[in-house]
Write an enzyme that holds these catalytic residues in place. Structure first.
Site, short mmCIF file in Angstrom:
data_model
loop_
_atom_site.label_atom_id
_atom_site.label_comp_id
_atom_site.label_asym_id
_atom_site.label_seq_id
_atom_site.Cartn_x
_atom_site.Cartn_y
_atom_site.Cartn_z
N ILE A 133 48.48 38.51 41.84
CA ILE A 133 47.05 38.09 41.70
C ILE A 133 46.90 39.79 42.95
O ILE A 133 48.01 40.48 43.30
CB ILE A 133 46.82 37.18 42.80
CG1 ILE A 133 47.55 37.03 44.41
CG2 ILE A 133 47.08 35.52 42.51
CD1 ILE A 133 47.96 35.88 45.53
N ASP A 134 45.56 39.82 42.37
CA ASP A 134 45.33 41.33 43.34
C ASP A 134 45.30 41.30 44.50
O ASP A 134 45.67 40.62 45.55
CB ASP A 134 43.83 41.93 42.97
CG ASP A 134 43.99 41.51 41.21
OD1 ASP A 134 44.20 41.72 40.02
OD2 ASP A 134 42.28 41.33 40.87
N ALA A 135 45.37 42.80 44.99
CA ALA A 135 45.84 42.86 46.37
C ALA A 135 44.81 42.56 47.99
O ALA A 135 45.93 41.72 48.59
CB ALA A 135 46.24 44.53 46.61
N ARG A 234 37.08 38.71 38.59
CA ARG A 234 35.93 39.58 38.90
C ARG A 234 35.95 40.06 37.81
O ARG A 234 34.38 40.89 37.74
CB ARG A 234 37.29 40.86 39.45
CG ARG A 234 38.16 40.87 40.73
CD ARG A 234 39.15 41.44 40.93
NE ARG A 234 38.91 42.72 41.22
CZ ARG A 234 39.44 43.96 41.82
NH1 ARG A 234 40.44 43.27 41.51
NH2 ARG A 234 38.40 44.77 42.36
#
Length: 300
Positions: A133-135, A234
């Protein structure tokens, strides 16, 4: 410039073949392909393509920055652990694995300190990492402690049998109670660091959402992934005009603070690789998300 002439049909992906035939790693080859440094017969290459006899592969010079992954003591929120898997609740701002320019402070660095047993299928810089998953997305990840567990979990992800549910706060009021976004995602043709809905060099992507609560200028939604493309939620929410609140890349530059985007991987379910029993985990919204959410609650 490196030229490789193919003399027989190759029954493997381009990125895999080149990593075996050159001094570059597979991840480096993928980066080179994404940066249009690799062509096949004069045409931009795809990582997944298979080579055939007569093809000519050209690789432009590519400067590779040194990369290392070292164990680092870190406070990890371990939700569950046994001899095969670790379920971790990732904090805001933590990158999942090392990459060029970011060798330290990643989840992998912390996992290497926490456990001496992690799968190595994804290479030395991504031990144990089955999915990401994204930062600045918070929430649940499952980590494999051995290769057998890794392959079993990866197969579930590929077959789309895992349960992954997110909570997101998005800009604007969504009138429909539920919705499905079915739009292919690939590299943005103008900004290669971003992803976008595009018909060129893309993969199909499907996102389902339902409304939890509406505010004056935003909507709290629950999101379920059918596919797992890079930045999928997103990109898809931005595509329909409802970008994730506080998203620095796809959020229309409406940044409330520096606490990260309002996107949380709340639920994760899968079949255990050894017991073959279904397991499901849930995590609460983090403080950084709640702090922003409270601002919208006050406007309601």
């Amino acid at each position: 410039m490196l030229e490789i002439k193919i003399t027989e049909n190759i029954n493997s992906r381009l990125d895999q073949y080149l990593s075996e035939q050159t001094s570059y790693s597979r991840s480096q080859i993928k980066n080179m392909i994404n940066e249009n440094k690799v062509t096949v017969n004069g045409v931009k290459a795809k990582s997944s393509m298979n080579l055939k006899a007569g093809d000519v592969v050209l690789i432009e010079e590519f400067e590779v920055e040194s990369l290392s992954a070292e164990a680092e003591k870190m406070d990890l929120d371990i939700v569950y652990e046994d001899e095969d898997i670790i379920v971790v609740n990732k904090a805001n701002g933590v990158v999942v694995h090392p990459a060029v320019g970011n060798n330290h402070g990643t989840l992998v660095n912390g996992l290497m300190y926490h456990s001496k047993h992690l799968s190595d299928i994804n290479g030395e810089f991504r031990p144990g990492i089955v999915h990401r998953i994204d930062a600045y997305t918070t929430g649940l990840l499952v980590v494999a402690k051995n290769n057998q567990a890794h392959e079993y979990l990866a197969h579930q992800l590929e077959e789309k049998t895992t349960h992954r549910k997110y909570v997101a706060l998005v800009w604007g009021v969504i009138n429909n109670q539920t919705g499905t976004i079915d739009a292919p995602i690939g590299r943005d043709e103008i900004d290669r660091k971003k992803m976008a809905v595009t018909a060129n060099n893309s993969k199909y992507a499907i996102t389902h959402f339902s409304v939890l609560k509406r505010f004056e200028n935003a909507t709290l939604i629950e999101v379920k992934l059918e596919t797992g493309r890079t930045h999928q939620i997103r990109v898809h929410m931005n595509y329909i005009g409802h970008p994730v609140v506080n998203d620095p890349i796809y959020g229309n530059k409406k940044i409330i603070d520096d606490s990260g985007q309002c996107l949380h991987a709340k639920e994760l379910g899968f079949v255990h690789p050894k017991t073959h029993e279904y397991m499901e985990f849930s995590s609460e919204l983090p403080a950084c998300f709640i702090n922003i959410l409270n601002q919208f609650e006050g406007e309601d």
